[in-house]
Design a protein around this motif. Structure first.
Motif, short mmCIF file in Angstrom:
data_model
loop_
_atom_site.label_atom_id
_atom_site.label_comp_id
_atom_site.label_asym_id
_atom_site.label_seq_id
_atom_site.Cartn_x
_atom_site.Cartn_y
_atom_site.Cartn_z
N TYR A 55 12.51 -2.19 19.53
CA TYR A 55 13.22 -3.50 19.36
C TYR A 55 12.51 -4.17 18.60
O TYR A 55 12.79 -5.12 17.15
CB TYR A 55 13.34 -4.18 20.53
CG TYR A 55 13.96 -5.46 20.78
CD1 TYR A 55 15.31 -5.58 20.43
CD2 TYR A 55 13.31 -6.69 20.62
CE1 TYR A 55 15.41 -7.31 19.71
CE2 TYR A 55 13.24 -8.20 20.73
CZ TYR A 55 14.85 -8.13 20.18
OH TYR A 55 15.32 -9.23 20.04
N LEU A 56 11.00 -4.61 19.27
CA LEU A 56 10.18 -5.70 18.09
C LEU A 56 9.84 -4.66 16.60
O LEU A 56 9.55 -5.79 15.41
CB LEU A 56 8.82 -5.15 19.09
CG LEU A 56 9.14 -5.72 20.61
CD1 LEU A 56 8.08 -5.51 21.50
CD2 LEU A 56 9.13 -7.59 20.26
N SER A 57 9.62 -3.63 16.97
CA SER A 57 9.50 -3.11 15.01
C SER A 57 10.62 -3.91 15.01
O SER A 57 10.70 -3.58 13.16
CB SER A 57 9.93 -2.05 15.54
OG SER A 57 7.95 -1.13 16.22
N ALA A 58 12.30 -3.60 14.88
CA ALA A 58 13.07 -3.76 14.10
C ALA A 58 13.55 -5.41 14.06
O ALA A 58 13.66 -5.97 12.86
CB ALA A 58 14.41 -2.98 15.12
N VAL A 59 13.19 -5.93 14.80
CA VAL A 59 12.96 -7.34 14.55
C VAL A 59 12.07 -8.30 13.81
O VAL A 59 12.00 -9.13 12.70
CB VAL A 59 13.24 -8.02 15.74
CG1 VAL A 59 14.64 -7.78 16.67
CG2 VAL A 59 11.96 -8.07 16.71
N ILE A 60 10.61 -6.96 13.62
CA ILE A 60 9.94 -7.36 12.74
C ILE A 60 10.27 -7.33 10.61
O ILE A 60 10.12 -8.11 10.16
CB ILE A 60 8.54 -6.66 12.84
CG1 ILE A 60 8.09 -7.82 14.27
CG2 ILE A 60 7.58 -6.70 12.10
CD1 ILE A 60 7.07 -6.93 14.30
N LEU A 61 11.02 -6.09 11.18
CA LEU A 61 11.80 -5.93 9.60
C LEU A 61 12.37 -6.87 9.10
O LEU A 61 12.85 -6.91 8.14
CB LEU A 61 11.72 -4.27 9.46
CG LEU A 61 10.57 -3.14 9.58
CD1 LEU A 61 10.98 -1.75 10.25
CD2 LEU A 61 10.00 -3.10 8.70
N GLN A 62 13.11 -7.28 10.30
CA GLN A 62 14.32 -8.11 10.07
C GLN A 62 14.77 -9.06 9.81
O GLN A 62 15.03 -9.90 8.51
CB GLN A 62 15.44 -7.83 11.32
CG GLN A 62 16.83 -8.43 10.54
CD GLN A 62 18.18 -8.91 11.84
OE1 GLN A 62 17.87 -8.89 12.87
NE2 GLN A 62 18.42 -7.22 11.99
N ASP A 63 13.13 -9.84 9.82
CA ASP A 63 12.67 -11.21 9.61
C ASP A 63 11.53 -10.88 8.44
O ASP A 63 10.64 -11.40 8.36
CB ASP A 63 11.76 -12.09 10.58
CG ASP A 63 11.72 -13.15 10.53
OD1 ASP A 63 12.74 -13.93 9.65
OD2 ASP A 63 10.30 -13.64 9.83
N GLY A 99 4.00 -11.93 13.67
CA GLY A 99 2.51 -13.09 14.11
C GLY A 99 3.63 -12.75 16.18
O GLY A 99 2.18 -11.80 16.44
N PHE A 100 3.99 -13.58 15.98
CA PHE A 100 4.56 -13.92 17.32
C PHE A 100 4.88 -12.14 17.84
O PHE A 100 4.56 -11.99 18.87
CB PHE A 100 5.71 -14.86 17.59
CG PHE A 100 5.71 -13.77 18.87
CD1 PHE A 100 5.37 -14.99 19.99
CD2 PHE A 100 7.50 -13.67 19.79
CE1 PHE A 100 5.50 -15.08 22.03
CE2 PHE A 100 7.56 -14.46 20.66
CZ PHE A 100 6.89 -14.23 22.07
N TYR A 101 5.76 -11.05 16.97
CA TYR A 101 6.17 -9.95 17.69
C TYR A 101 4.98 -9.07 17.10
O TYR A 101 4.89 -7.93 18.38
CB TYR A 101 7.27 -9.57 17.07
CG TYR A 101 8.92 -10.56 17.21
CD1 TYR A 101 9.24 -10.54 18.58
CD2 TYR A 101 9.90 -10.91 16.37
CE1 TYR A 101 9.92 -11.21 19.04
CE2 TYR A 101 10.84 -11.60 16.90
CZ TYR A 101 11.45 -11.73 18.10
OH TYR A 101 12.28 -12.22 18.17
N SER A 134 0.62 -4.31 10.06
CA SER A 134 0.86 -4.82 8.71
C SER A 134 0.57 -5.77 8.74
O SER A 134 0.31 -6.29 7.52
CB SER A 134 1.81 -3.90 8.28
OG SER A 134 2.07 -2.62 7.88
N VAL A 135 1.57 -6.25 9.66
CA VAL A 135 1.88 -7.92 10.04
C VAL A 135 0.28 -8.60 10.52
O VAL A 135 0.45 -9.66 9.12
CB VAL A 135 2.28 -8.19 11.20
CG1 VAL A 135 2.48 -9.64 11.11
CG2 VAL A 135 3.94 -7.77 11.14
N ALA A 136 -0.95 -8.03 10.25
CA ALA A 136 -1.40 -9.07 10.36
C ALA A 136 -2.49 -9.09 9.11
O ALA A 136 -3.38 -9.86 8.87
CB ALA A 136 -3.19 -7.81 11.93
#
Length: 571
Positions: free
Chosen positions: A341-349, A362-364, A395-397
């Motif tokens: 779930y967290l991977s999907a919402v990171i990509l969605q944003d 960053g939060f996710y 990758s977000v970091a």
């Protein structure tokens, strides 16, 4: 599944020219071996046998081929025909002893089959020897990823316990040989085997074989006609729908983890099939809902879609749990699904490559690190979602470290970057992709450390040149910091996981706690990343980390750090 004499085993669509010949063939009119469907015909075994027999008779009249040259219908050379029995025995012998096999089975059905019921209620008694052993090998291939199985990875003709990568590589090679030589005729078993083979991600091309077997599974699903509701109203309908959803979920996972387009289109599926989500077990229903969320995310990255496209607010993970009635699922299984779930919402944003990661991303990402921390990781499901989720967090970091405008944000990103590297180090014992990403992450952190020290030395030289009396104190402080960084406490070293078969883990300086003034005085990335060592390929690092956050970018072997000089020993 071995078809009976009346079983319908092949689907011919109405748009195929073959269907017109079949319908107009007066010999087959009224035959029980043909079943009409809304979009085509199902041919029975009797029909196939008749067609093959007719074809064989025609060929005998046209061309005479010595029997010693060809091996029956396979058309293989005499040498391969002679070797086939020995090759079959060799492939089937690559399976653990009964005790170890039982442990791998128990783990598979306790962790994997609960949320991905591809083999639920499998009719083992109806399978032949080759089909049974190959499915068992695939179970071993998936279950052996779990660290709790490391003491039990034994195979015949090999002394002692094998490493996870060696064990899985040998199992994979045996199953691949079985598939390539056509030892399995049952298309449902072929579908199941290819589905489980696609979860093997330890090839050096990072996902090429995984994508290949995913495509093969989809091909068999479409050949069997599960997406159009066959068999409908007969025994096995529930099984075919469940297998359809397993392949559908796999297609979305492959699109995200390997940067590939989806192949299965929901508009091609029968409405009854699409409505059968409600009939699936709650844990599997939750996985399907997560895949639907990923499907919405993938749509944001299709060609022609603008990055600024308005996104619907995703449902929370708890809402999805309630929708699937999966509240009773164990905490470890829910945690594994939450990583999905967290991977999907990171990509969605979706954020621009030239901007820092968003606060939500960053939060996710921090949530992913919290779930996959070294204290919790052994209880999670070791499947491709696990290293992929941590890679997305890394990758977000990286993007925040690369693009943030304040020292505070860069320091926070660097700390998150460190945490993801530690987790990837641990996962590197199981997943080659995690090992390569851990190596790239370490190299990047070391580059940051060298760049900041180079900038500090230059500033000290400037103070010396100007005759500043504080220069000596700064030099002494800098020397002490360097000495402390290179001589960390033993407790820190003991917490640093060592990847199997790779170079030692990060240097002492990388994992040393950094002070709050590490990035003070630097504006954006101009001073830090512009001072990287010229031997470090910063463009490659940018490309790889960016690809993890952009589903438009497929993974090519040349882009992966495994082929870079500083990761030559990864494989």
């Amino acid at each position: 599944m071995r078809p009976t004499s009346n079983a319908h085993v092949r689907f011919v669509a109405n748009l195929s020219p073959e269907s017109a010949f079949i319908i107009n063939n007066h010999h087959l009119e009224g035959s029980d071996s043909i079943s009409r469907h809304g979009v085509g015909l199902w041919l029975g075994q009797d029909e196939e046998v008749a067609v093959e027999a007719a074809s064989a008779n025609d060929q005998r009249h046209v061309l005479s081929v010595p029997t010693q040259v060809l091996d029956g219908l396979s058309g293989q050379t005499l040498l391969l025909s002679i070797l086939r029995p020995a090759l079959r025995r060799e492939c089937l012998s690559v399976i653990p002893p009964e005790q170890e096999l039982g442990l791998l089975f128990d783990l598979y059905y306790a962790k994997i089959d609960v949320i991905f019921p591809l083999l639920k209620d499998e009719p083992w008694e109806k399978h032949g020897t080759v089909e049974t052993i190959t499915l068992k090998q695939c179970i071993c291939l998936v279950a052996s990823s779990d660290p709790s199985m490391r003491p039990h990875l034994r195979l015949p003709h090999h002394d002692g316990v094998l490493s996870q990568m060696d064990f899985r590589a040998r199992i994979f090679a045996a199953v691949k040989q079985t598939l390539d030589l056509g030892f399995i005729a049952d298309k449902i078993v072929l579908l199941q085997v290819c589905t489980l083979m696609s979860m093997y991600t330890n090839d050096e091309d990072f996902g090429v074989l995984s994508t290949h077997y995913c495509a093969q599974a989809i091909l068999y699903e479409q050949t069997l006609g599960f997406h159009v509701g066959w068999p409908d109203g007969k025994a096995g309908g529930e099984r075919s729908r469940r297998i359809f959803w397993c392949v559908w979920v796999l297609d979305r996972l492959n699109a995200a983890t390997n940067g590939r387009p989806t192949v299965m289109n929901t508009t091609d599926a029968d409405k009854k099939v699409m409505d059968s989500i409600a009939d699936q077990p709650p844990p599997f229903k939750l996985l399907i809902h997560l895949a639907e969320l990923l499907e919405d995310t993938i749509s944001l990255y299709r060609p022609g879609t603008m990055a600024s496209t308005k996104k619907n607010k995703p449902r929370t993970f708890e809402e999805l749990i309630e929708m699937a009635s999966a509240q009773s699922l164990s905490g470890s299984l829910l945690a594994s699904l939450e990583l999905f779930y967290l991977s999907a919402v990171i990509l969605q944003d979706r954020s621009s490559e030239n901007q820092s990661s968003s606060e939500l991303q960053g939060f996710y990402a921090m949530r992913i690190v919290a779930i996959a921390s070294t204290q919790n990781i052994s209880s999670l499901i070791y499947w491709p979602v696990l290293p992929y989720a941590v890679t997305v967090a890394a990758s977000v970091a990286y993007r925040s470290l690369r693009r943030s405008a304040t020292a505070y944000s860069r320091l926070r990103a660097f700390t998150l970057f460190q945490d993801t590297c530690k987790i990837l180090d641990d996962l590197g014992e199981t997943f080659l992709s995690a090992r390569a990403m851990a190596r790239l992450t370490r190299d990047t952190m070391q580059g940051v450390g060298r760049a900041t020290e180079r900038i500090r030395r230059d500033s000290i030289k400037a103070l010396n040149s100007a005759g500043d009396p504080t220069a000596e104190a700064i030099v002494g402080e800098n020397t002490q910091e360097s000495r402390d960084a290179n001589q960390p406490q033993s407790s820190q070293l003991s917490r640093t996981p060592q990847p199997l078969g790779a170079a030692p883990s990060a240097s002492a300086a990388v994992y040393t706690q950094m002070g709050p003034d590490l990035f003070s005085g630097y504006t954006g990335d101009a001073e830090i990343f512009d001072n990287f060592d010229p031997s470090f390929d910063l463009g490659r690092a940018d490309a790889i980390f960016s690809a993890n956050l952009d589903l438009n970018t497929p993974y090519f072997a040349d882009d992966w750090p495994v082929s870079a000089p500083y990761t030559r020993d990864v494989g």
